[in-house]
Write a protein that holds these residues in place. Structure first.
Motif, PDB file in Angstrom:
ATOM      1  N   UNK A 147      25.652  38.342 126.471  1.00  0.00           N
ATOM      2  CA  UNK A 147      26.456  37.353 127.176  1.00  0.00           C
ATOM      3  C   UNK A 147      26.093  37.298 128.660  1.00  0.00           C
ATOM      4  N   UNK A 148      26.256  36.127 129.249  1.00  0.00           N
ATOM      5  CA  UNK A 148      26.099  35.972 130.697  1.00  0.00           C
ATOM      6  C   UNK A 148      27.408  35.520 131.353  1.00  0.00           C
ATOM      7  N   UNK A 149      28.484  35.388 130.580  1.00  0.00           N
ATOM      8  CA  UNK A 149      29.788  34.971 131.115  1.00  0.00           C
ATOM      9  C   UNK A 149      30.317  36.038 132.071  1.00  0.00           C
ATOM     10  N   UNK A 150      30.651  35.625 133.260  1.00  0.00           N
ATOM     11  CA  UNK A 150      31.142  36.522 134.314  1.00  0.00           C
ATOM     12  C   UNK A 150      30.079  37.530 134.753  1.00  0.00           C
ATOM     13  N   UNK A 151      28.823  37.249 134.415  1.00  0.00           N
ATOM     14  CA  UNK A 151      27.751  38.146 134.806  1.00  0.00           C
ATOM     15  C   UNK A 151      27.366  37.983 136.268  1.00  0.00           C
ATOM     16  N   UNK A 152      26.492  38.828 136.770  1.00  0.00           N
ATOM     17  CA  UNK A 152      26.069  38.759 138.174  1.00  0.00           C
ATOM     18  C   UNK A 152      25.126  37.586 138.406  1.00  0.00           C
ATOM     19  N   UNK A 153      24.842  37.274 139.650  1.00  0.00           N
ATOM     20  CA  UNK A 153      23.872  36.211 139.950  1.00  0.00           C
ATOM     21  C   UNK A 153      22.456  36.678 139.627  1.00  0.00           C
ATOM     22  N   UNK A 154      21.508  35.796 139.779  1.00  0.00           N
ATOM     23  CA  UNK A 154      20.112  36.178 139.599  1.00  0.00           C
ATOM     24  C   UNK A 154      19.789  37.321 140.551  1.00  0.00           C
ATOM     25  N   UNK A 155      19.212  38.384 140.032  1.00  0.00           N
ATOM     26  CA  UNK A 155      18.929  39.511 140.910  1.00  0.00           C
ATOM     27  C   UNK A 155      17.770  40.332 140.360  1.00  0.00           C
ATOM     28  N   UNK A 156      17.176  41.128 141.248  1.00  0.00           N
ATOM     29  CA  UNK A 156      16.074  42.020 140.906  1.00  0.00           C
ATOM     30  C   UNK A 156      16.078  43.178 141.890  1.00  0.00           C
ATOM     31  N   UNK A 157      15.291  44.201 141.622  1.00  0.00           N
ATOM     32  CA  UNK A 157      15.224  45.350 142.512  1.00  0.00           C
ATOM     33  C   UNK A 157      16.465  46.205 142.512  1.00  0.00           C
ATOM     34  N   UNK A 158      17.292  46.086 141.477  1.00  0.00           N
ATOM     35  CA  UNK A 158      18.526  46.861 141.342  1.00  0.00           C
ATOM     36  C   UNK A 158      18.248  48.145 140.549  1.00  0.00           C
ATOM     37  N   UNK A 159      19.291  48.964 140.361  1.00  0.00           N
ATOM     38  CA  UNK A 159      19.221  50.068 139.411  1.00  0.00           C
ATOM     39  C   UNK A 159      20.240  49.834 138.306  1.00  0.00           C
ATOM     40  N   UNK A 160      19.895  50.247 137.093  1.00  0.00           N
ATOM     41  CA  UNK A 160      20.779  50.142 135.934  1.00  0.00           C
ATOM     42  C   UNK A 160      20.961  51.530 135.343  1.00  0.00           C
ATOM     43  N   UNK A 161      22.218  51.935 135.164  1.00  0.00           N
ATOM     44  CA  UNK A 161      22.520  53.273 134.657  1.00  0.00           C
ATOM     45  C   UNK A 161      23.497  53.152 133.496  1.00  0.00           C
ATOM     46  N   UNK A 162      23.114  53.676 132.337  1.00  0.00           N
ATOM     47  CA  UNK A 162      23.973  53.622 131.147  1.00  0.00           C
ATOM     48  C   UNK A 162      24.854  54.864 131.085  1.00  0.00           C
ATOM     49  N   UNK A 163      26.168  54.648 131.095  1.00  0.00           N
ATOM     50  CA  UNK A 163      27.125  55.752 130.988  1.00  0.00           C
ATOM     51  C   UNK A 163      27.357  56.103 129.515  1.00  0.00           C
ATOM     52  N   UNK A 164      27.866  57.302 129.226  1.00  0.00           N
ATOM     53  CA  UNK A 164      28.122  57.690 127.837  1.00  0.00           C
ATOM     54  C   UNK A 164      29.099  56.775 127.103  1.00  0.00           C
ATOM     55  N   UNK A 165      29.968  56.075 127.838  1.00  0.00           N
ATOM     56  CA  UNK A 165      30.952  55.196 127.188  1.00  0.00           C
ATOM     57  C   UNK A 165      30.401  53.806 126.869  1.00  0.00           C
TER      58      UNK A 165
END
Length: 438
Positions: A204-222
């Motif tokens: 889904x992209x509903x309520x998602x962030x704007x176009x972006x790059x150069x970020x970090x993504x971290x998956x939590x155990x939940x």
């Protein structure tokens, strides 16, 4: 070996000549091959990808500052202790294409395959960009690369970071690409690639962030992916935390508390500590100046930023487009561009740096943990425990140096043996005559 025949008392007898030279050449060649591995020069790379499997930290692609190459592929064996300044890199056969600014995860049926998605892919000969076939995979069991053709591939992109769940799904948001003869295209979609079925889908992209790059993504155990920093129309504020729930396929966001001295940043790195703290390092603010302070941490429960005091003589410089991986209690920073608070990138790093996250200390010596004994095996009786080992022992020689010296001594001994055998062969060329009487 060679065979010749002579006649003795009317009988044809076979003479066996041992071709010792061939054996010596083969042995020397194998020793030189080992030396080439341990003399592998640390590259100056940025925009590379990394993954960790079985305590082997793999470095994939990236742009090499000196040689202009983008096909580096090597690993560090973290089962072995080493000086951080001189790790023993193990080179591997590079990918079928040059790779820069890609993202990588470990997945597949046996969770032993490296999947490298997107980035800039170049033909090794023509250097032309490859626009199809977004996935390159490396099987760590067979040690082979492949580039599968997969239906439903999205448009090529870079500047994004993937995470992977326990079901083998890679989640990749946004990114951008500079297409030839076209304007830069920015994305705001959530791509999901299943590394087991090789099928693409979209989140889904509903309520998602704007176009972006150069970020970090971290998956939590939940099952929550936390997106931090990055670049959109400008640098995204560090207090704006965007979250994607992989279980509910939904987006949410929150505002974190932060001291005024923590700057916004992009092209930084992040790892998740066992206590739920996200540790970020480096990155750039506006105009590619170094973001300050370099080390910041986010409490994922209270959503509070802070900059812990960190110690040690092996502190890295300000970096961006580097890598960071957590192995046990160590955050391993690799390579990247070196920059300053008031200038553009100064140079490219050829080093790794290791942070002990227990006490935020940059260490100069990595000591591998001992391999645990097999289950149900008791230690022998009446054996005293080993003496305490200092936290950061400093042996006089690195692993690579010790191996190099050992191999060098072995080659000298082999050469001495070679010339000694040649000397005696010239005196008596026939080593053995089958059926002869001495």
């Amino acid at each position: 070996m060679m065979h010749e025949f002579i006649t003795v008392k009317g009988r044809k007898m076979k003479i066996i000549k041992l071709n010792i030279e061939y054996f010596i050449y083969l042995l020397i060649f194998s020793q030189l091959r080992i030396i080439s591995i341990y003399s592998f020069q640390s590259p100056e790379i940025y925009g590379h990808s990394t993954v960790s499997i079985d305590k082997k930290l793999y470095f994939i692609g990236g742009y090499e500052h000196t040689t202009k190459d983008n096909s580096s592929f090597f690993y560090i064996d973290l089962n072995q202790s080493f000086n951080v300044s001189t790790p023993a890199y193990i080179p591997l056969e590079s990918a079928p294409v040059g790779i820069t600014y890609a993202t990588a995860c470990v997945g597949g049926v046996n969770n032993a395959t490296i999947f490298v998605f997107g980035g800039i892919n170049q033909d090794k000969n023509s250097k032309s960009q490859i626009m199809n076939k977004l996935i390159n995979e490396f099987d760590t069991t067979s040690q082979e690369w492949s580039t599968p053709q997969i239906e439903g591939e999205p448009i090529r992109r870079r500047g994004l970071q993937a995470v992977i769940d326990t079901k083998g799904n890679m989640y990749m948001f946004g990114g951008f690409y500079d297409f030839v003869n076209m304007n830069t295209t920015f994305f705001k979609d959530m791509i999901i690639f299943n590394t087991i079925t090789f099928a693409y889908s979209n989140g889904s992209t509903i309520d998602g962030p704007p176009r972006m790059y150069g970020y970090t993504a971290t998956l939590l155990p939940n099952g929550i992916i936390m997106y931090i920093g990055g670049v959109s129309a400008t640098i995204i504020p560090i207090i704006n935390i965007t979250m994607y729930d992989i279980n509910k396929n939904s987006w949410s966001s929150t505002i974190a508390e932060s001291p005024n001295d923590i700057q916004n940043r992009g092209f930084h790195s992040a790892v998740l500590a066992p206590n739920g703290i996200i540790i970020c390092y480096g990155g750039t603010s506006l105009d590619y100046y170094a973001a300050s302070p370099s080390l910041i941490v986010l409490n994922t429960t209270s959503f509070e930023w802070r900059s812990p005091e960190h110690f040690g003589m092996n502190k890295p410089p300000n970096l961006y487009t580097h890598s960071a991986n957590l192995v046990e209690n160590y955050m391993i920073i690799g390579f990247g561009n070196i920059t300053a608070s008031d200038s553009y990138p100064l140079s490219t790093s050829s080093s790794i740096y290791i942070l002990d996250i227990n006490n935020y200390t940059w260490i100069s010596y990595y000591e591998a943990l001992p391999v645990p004994p097999p289950p149900n095996v008791s230690p022998p009786p009446n054996v005293s425990p080993p003496p305490n080992v200092p936290d950061q022992p400093k042996p006089p020689l690195s692993v690579g140096a010790i191996v190099g010296i050992t191999i060098g001594v072995a080659i000298v001994m082999v050469l001495l043996l070679f010339f000694r055998i040649r000397y005696y062969r010239n005196r008596s060329p026939n080593f053995y005559v089958s059926g002869s009487q001495k």
